[in-house]
Design an enzyme around this catalytic site. Sequence first.
Site, mmCIF file in Angstrom:
data_model
loop_
_atom_site.group_PDB
_atom_site.id
_atom_site.type_symbol
_atom_site.label_atom_id
_atom_site.label_comp_id
_atom_site.label_asym_id
_atom_site.label_seq_id
_atom_site.Cartn_x
_atom_site.Cartn_y
_atom_site.Cartn_z
ATOM 1 N N LEU A 1 -51.832 47.557 5.415
ATOM 2 C CA LEU A 1 -51.062 47.982 4.247
ATOM 3 C C LEU A 1 -50.115 46.890 3.758
ATOM 4 C CD1 LEU A 1 -47.860 48.618 5.053
ATOM 5 C CD2 LEU A 1 -48.854 50.639 6.036
ATOM 6 N N ASN B 1 -54.445 37.893 7.381
ATOM 7 C CA ASN B 1 -53.071 37.573 6.964
ATOM 8 C C ASN B 1 -52.852 36.081 6.769
ATOM 9 O OD1 ASN B 1 -51.892 39.980 6.520
ATOM 10 N ND2 ASN B 1 -50.388 39.858 8.158
ATOM 11 N N CYS C 1 -44.455 40.096 8.044
ATOM 12 C CA CYS C 1 -45.738 39.789 8.693
ATOM 13 C C CYS C 1 -46.235 38.358 8.548
ATOM 14 C CB CYS C 1 -46.804 40.746 8.192
ATOM 15 S SG CYS C 1 -46.477 42.426 8.717
HETATM 16 N N1 LIG Z 1 -44.613 46.319 7.753
HETATM 17 C C1 LIG Z 1 -45.814 45.969 7.321
HETATM 18 O O1 LIG Z 1 -46.046 45.776 6.135
HETATM 19 C C2 LIG Z 1 -46.961 45.819 8.292
HETATM 20 C C3 LIG Z 1 -48.276 45.775 7.792
HETATM 21 C C4 LIG Z 1 -49.328 45.648 8.686
HETATM 22 C C5 LIG Z 1 -49.071 45.542 10.046
HETATM 23 N N2 LIG Z 1 -47.799 45.566 10.515
HETATM 24 C C6 LIG Z 1 -47.580 45.476 11.966
HETATM 25 O O2 LIG Z 1 -47.322 46.781 12.467
HETATM 26 C C7 LIG Z 1 -46.348 46.727 13.530
HETATM 27 C C8 LIG Z 1 -45.155 47.595 13.186
HETATM 28 O O3 LIG Z 1 -44.563 47.100 12.020
HETATM 29 P P1 LIG Z 1 -43.437 47.905 11.247
HETATM 30 O O4 LIG Z 1 -43.131 47.124 10.012
HETATM 31 O O5 LIG Z 1 -43.813 49.325 11.109
HETATM 32 O O6 LIG Z 1 -42.227 47.789 12.303
HETATM 33 P P2 LIG Z 1 -40.826 48.575 12.299
HETATM 34 O O7 LIG Z 1 -39.887 47.707 13.019
HETATM 35 O O8 LIG Z 1 -40.525 49.019 10.905
HETATM 36 O O9 LIG Z 1 -41.121 49.895 13.164
HETATM 37 C C9 LIG Z 1 -41.314 49.910 14.525
HETATM 38 C C10 LIG Z 1 -40.746 51.203 15.104
HETATM 39 O O10 LIG Z 1 -41.017 51.238 16.512
HETATM 40 C C11 LIG Z 1 -39.897 51.866 17.152
HETATM 41 N N3 LIG Z 1 -39.896 51.536 18.583
HETATM 42 C C12 LIG Z 1 -39.537 50.379 19.186
HETATM 43 N N4 LIG Z 1 -39.697 50.487 20.528
HETATM 44 C C13 LIG Z 1 -40.172 51.736 20.771
HETATM 45 C C14 LIG Z 1 -40.513 52.454 21.955
HETATM 46 N N5 LIG Z 1 -40.413 51.888 23.150
HETATM 47 N N6 LIG Z 1 -40.947 53.710 21.813
HETATM 48 C C15 LIG Z 1 -41.040 54.298 20.604
HETATM 49 N N7 LIG Z 1 -40.731 53.670 19.446
HETATM 50 C C16 LIG Z 1 -40.293 52.411 19.537
HETATM 51 C C17 LIG Z 1 -38.701 51.323 16.389
HETATM 52 O O11 LIG Z 1 -37.568 52.131 16.565
HETATM 53 C C18 LIG Z 1 -39.248 51.342 14.944
HETATM 54 O O12 LIG Z 1 -38.938 52.562 14.303
HETATM 55 C C19 LIG Z 1 -46.031 45.256 13.729
HETATM 56 O O13 LIG Z 1 -46.889 44.732 14.700
HETATM 57 C C20 LIG Z 1 -46.383 44.646 12.382
HETATM 58 O O14 LIG Z 1 -46.731 43.293 12.475
HETATM 59 C C21 LIG Z 1 -46.737 45.730 9.664
#
Ligand SMILES: NC(=O)c1ccc[n+]([C@@H]2O[C@H](COP(=O)([O-])OP(=O)(O)OC[C@H]3O[C@@H](n4cnc5c(N)ncnc54)[C@H](O)[C@@H]3O)[C@@H](O)[C@H]2O)c1
Length: 462
Positions: free
Chosen positions: A160, A219, A273
């Site tokens: 996304l 990416n 990212c």
């Molecule tokens: N943001 C984007 O656009 C995007 C797009 C594609 C992929 N990704 C990938 O997806 C992953 C997540 O990205 P994001 O942007 O959602 O991150 P984020 O930081 O917004 O969310 C991560 C969540 O995980 C929670 N968390 C941390 N440790 C935890 C634990 N032990 N137990 C339960 N919850 C826990 C945090 O509190 C947070 O709410 C990353 O690897 C990122 O690279 C992100």
Amino acid sequence: MKIIVAGTGYVGLVHAAVCSEYGHEVYAYDNDINKINAFSSGQAEKIEQYVNEPGLAGIIKETVGKYLFFSSDLKAIIEGADAIFLCLPTPPNLNGSTNLVFYDAAAEDIAQVLAERKDGRRVVLVNKSTVPIGTARHLQEIIKGHNVENFGVASNPEFLAEGTAVTQARKPDRVVVGCDHEADFKILCRVYSQFVNHVRIKYIETTPETAEAIKYVANTMLLTYISFWNGVGAKIGENFSNVRIDDLRLGVTADDRISTWGSFVSNGAGGSCFGKDIASLIYQLRSVNVSTKMLEASYEVNEYQKVYLIERAITEAAFKFNNRTIAVLGLAFKKHTNDMRDASSIKVIESLLGKGVARVKVYDPLANESAKHVFDPSQNILFEKIEYYETARKAVEESDAVFVSSDCEEFRGLSRTIEEAVPPPYLVMDGRRMIPDFEELIAKGYSYLAVGAVAMTPENKV
Ligand SMILES: NC(=O)c1ccc[n+]([C@@H]2O[C@H](COP(=O)([O-])OP(=O)(O)OC[C@H]3O[C@@H](n4cnc5c(N)ncnc54)[C@H](O)[C@@H]3O)[C@@H](O)[C@H]2O)c1
């Protein structure tokens, strides 16, 4: 299906919400209790404080308590789960490698709870986080280490783009699923039943390692394409007189093989990212002795691009920053989001402060509050010079120059705002080429400096 989503950030919350729309029973789990309380409320203003994506709060409001539940107690929700999606932060280490501390901690928690469950049904742990090639195997070892029975691991990377996350989650261009066992492919087929055999969505089944690699290649390819335009196209427009960058872009992208997306030159791509993923792939490739020159160049061009307009303002428009007041418009890394992670504006503002400006007057339609966490004066006293405004107009008033750092649509009307708010001499630094009628500004005595074009001042009209 009963689905658990671990981590309710941008990826997890959107995935949980959209899965609940499709009638799955979804339990979203996070160790941040404040987030869980905000999301359980179903109230837009509380939800958007954490994740501000068009359409997201509306879905949560509709489905919470019916198909969508929030919890910080994994034990209470584990029984009967078919799939557990890991949507956890994977930030970079200083050497570029991926930091799996959060990921491993969550995997350990999940393993412990799974070891004690009673139902014994097959459950698949699905990686949505972007993780190095081989991490599904690593996850498997963690879970095995707790003697969990009847489980599988899968890689299902998320593609996304923030700002359009809900639209994309409802109708992705592809769903990539990497598993070892037929039973796990079947579980994920049921989770994604609306996408399997869809005429326009590619449903790709492969190995976990291939799925992990697809995310990194996608990416880094996107960033490389952006960097190509910034490092080559923009530089031609800036250094050869009478080359019009917009016409150059149109002419080149008229070829169906060349993408329009990413061809708009800018002050660099931000977001959580691109930077970390390219750094991680460089690290992974170096660890198997592969040359990473091409990826390094993409990364460097992107970083340089974020601040070079400020250097050009000094050399090409003879602008002096010391003791001046500069407006910065657009703080989030792009429009329609409040996400400040790795936003170009951070480098811009830090660079301005480093040049001794007196004040930085900032405005973003969504990200003023999240920016306050980034520019925390208790971390850096210079951040006290940053003032937040409710409108672009108020930020521009009484300033000596403006830097446009994101692509919010409202900035297209900026020339009128500038004319009404500040008299020339005045410098407009346009990092996104957002001002279509810049020639009128120049005619009225303003200076205009944009990515992809030579500086245009009243003395140097082009
Ligand atoms: N943001 C984007 O656009 C995007 C797009 C594609 C992929 N990704 C990938 O997806 C992953 C997540 O990205 P994001 O942007 O959602 O991150 P984020 O930081 O917004 O969310 C991560 C969540 O995980 C929670 N968390 C941390 N440790 C935890 C634990 N032990 N137990 C339960 N919850 C826990 C945090 O509190 C947070 O709410 C990353 O690897 C990122 O690279 C992100």
